[in-house]
Enzyme design. Structure first.
Site, mmCIF file in Angstrom:
data_model
loop_
_atom_site.group_PDB
_atom_site.id
_atom_site.type_symbol
_atom_site.label_atom_id
_atom_site.label_comp_id
_atom_site.label_asym_id
_atom_site.label_seq_id
_atom_site.Cartn_x
_atom_site.Cartn_y
_atom_site.Cartn_z
ATOM 1 N N ASP A 172 0.813 -1.218 0.000
ATOM 2 C CA ASP A 172 0.000 0.000 0.000
ATOM 3 C C ASP A 172 0.844 1.264 0.000
ATOM 4 O OD1 ASP A 172 0.923 -0.424 2.568
ATOM 5 O OD2 ASP A 172 -1.038 -0.750 3.448
ATOM 6 N N ASN B 156 -7.423 -2.039 14.581
ATOM 7 C CA ASN B 156 -8.829 -2.327 14.273
ATOM 8 C C ASN B 156 -8.976 -3.578 13.394
ATOM 9 O OD1 ASN B 156 -7.892 -1.480 11.802
ATOM 10 N ND2 ASN B 156 -9.284 0.254 11.580
ATOM 11 N N HIS C 203 -7.323 -4.164 10.548
ATOM 12 C CA HIS C 203 -7.105 -4.004 9.106
ATOM 13 C C HIS C 203 -5.840 -4.731 8.654
ATOM 14 C CE1 HIS C 203 -4.745 0.091 9.582
ATOM 15 N NE2 HIS C 203 -3.904 -0.904 9.482
ATOM 16 N N GLU D 85 -9.859 -1.717 5.475
ATOM 17 C CA GLU D 85 -10.402 -1.319 6.769
ATOM 18 C C GLU D 85 -11.692 -2.100 7.059
ATOM 19 O OE1 GLU D 85 -8.777 0.561 8.703
ATOM 20 O OE2 GLU D 85 -7.889 2.286 7.706
HETATM 21 C C1 F6R Z 1 1.436 -1.038 6.229
HETATM 22 C C2 F6R Z 1 0.132 -1.656 6.350
HETATM 23 C C3 F6R Z 1 -0.671 -1.569 7.608
HETATM 24 C C4 F6R Z 1 0.155 -1.878 8.864
HETATM 25 C C5 F6R Z 1 -0.712 -1.783 10.106
HETATM 26 C C6 F6R Z 1 0.093 -1.976 11.365
HETATM 27 O O1 F6R Z 1 1.972 -1.248 4.948
HETATM 28 O O2 F6R Z 1 -0.340 -2.202 5.405
HETATM 29 O O3 F6R Z 1 -1.745 -2.475 7.520
HETATM 30 O O4 F6R Z 1 0.697 -3.166 8.752
HETATM 31 O O5 F6R Z 1 -1.355 -0.532 10.165
HETATM 32 O O6 F6R Z 1 0.976 -0.896 11.512
HETATM 33 P P1 F6R Z 1 2.137 -0.912 12.601
HETATM 34 O O7 F6R Z 1 3.072 -1.984 12.209
HETATM 35 O O8 F6R Z 1 2.784 0.459 12.510
HETATM 36 O O9 F6R Z 1 1.500 -1.171 13.916
#
Ligand code: F6R
Length: 241
Positions: A67, A136, A138, A143
């Site tokens: 992403d 959450n 995701h 989401e």
């Molecule tokens: C990042 C991504 C997000 C993160 C998620 C957890 O490329 O796709 O889904 O993996 O938000 O983020 P952290 O690791 O910062 O807790």
């Protein structure tokens, strides 16, 4: 889903790096599916150590990122392109031409997204995909909601994700409100998926993911349907299971 519970972030990162090293050693022109955020930084540090120790060679490796914020320029220090260069690509012998991150400046996002799916297919699919989990539930920027998109698409970030990610920006108002993300079907094209979770802050998400209820209200719960997923998490992230 295979589950491996380890002591801490360092052990999680090493265990994940060992899986990546196995895939890269077996096939030096493999395709890695990469993520950003705090969670995989330790994995990338271990991969850099393995590269410096001569255990892995990135000369022919290709990578595809999950992403990118939208809109954002690649040289913005909050962009995921910038992140990948900083935490991995600049420290190993990967050819940056073989590294793909969604284009945060794409003019025609529909055309870009269709092209990204074709790109993944033309590379022969992803051999190993790392995922973090949002608080959450995701994965990528898929989401929670009534519906999930199968393929790469432009999406709006939820308030909780904007708030969680605001720690990296000057203020919450500076966090982009949209992102380009691989969809659930694109993620499922990966032959092996490694989900990482560390710390108490992820305990609710890990609990929901493993609850046995497969629901779009916890996108990570869909991972139970893939045939080769391993969750590597520390005790704190596993504490509510
Ligand atoms: C990042 C991504 C997000 C993160 C998620 C957890 O490329 O796709 O889904 O993996 O938000 O983020 P952290 O690791 O910062 O807790």
């Amino acid at each position: 889903m295979q589950i491996k519970v380890v002591e801490n972030y360092e052990e999680m990162s090493r265990a994940a790096a060992d899986l990546f090293a196995e895939i890269i050693s077996a096939n030096n022109d493999c395709v890695l599916g990469l993520a950003t955020g705090d969670t995989p930084i330790g994995l990338y540090n271990c991969m850099i150590d393995d590269y410096k120790a001569g255990k892995i060679d990135f000369a022919k490796v290709k990578s595809v990122n999950l992403d990118e914020y939208y809109p954002i320029a690649p040289d913005n220090d909050q962009s995921y392109r910038y992140f990948m260069n900083k935490y991995l690509f600049d420290s190993v012998n990967i050819d940056k031409k073989n590294t793909y991150v969604p284009d945060g400046q794409a003019k025609d996002t529909d055309a870009f997204c269709a092209g990204y799916e074709k790109l993944i297919n033309s590379l022969g699919g992803i051999d190993i995909q790392v995922l973090g989990i949002g608080r959450n539930g995701h994965i990528g920027f898929n989401e929670p909601g009534a519906e999930l998109h199968p393929y790469t698409h432009l999406t709006s970030l939820t308030d909780s994700t904007i708030e969680a990610n605001s720690r990296f920006f000057a203020s919450e108002a500076d966090v982009p409100k949209h992102a380009l993300t691989m969809g659930i079907r694109s993620i499922f094209k990966a032959r092996k998926i490694v989900v990482l979770a560390s710390g108490e802050g992820k305990a609710e998400a890990v609990k929901a993911m493993l609850s046995g209820n497969i629901s779009t209200s916890c996108p990570a719960s869909l991972l139970c349907l893939h045939s080769d997923v391993i969750l590597i998490c520390d005790k704190a992230a596993y504490s509510l299971v």
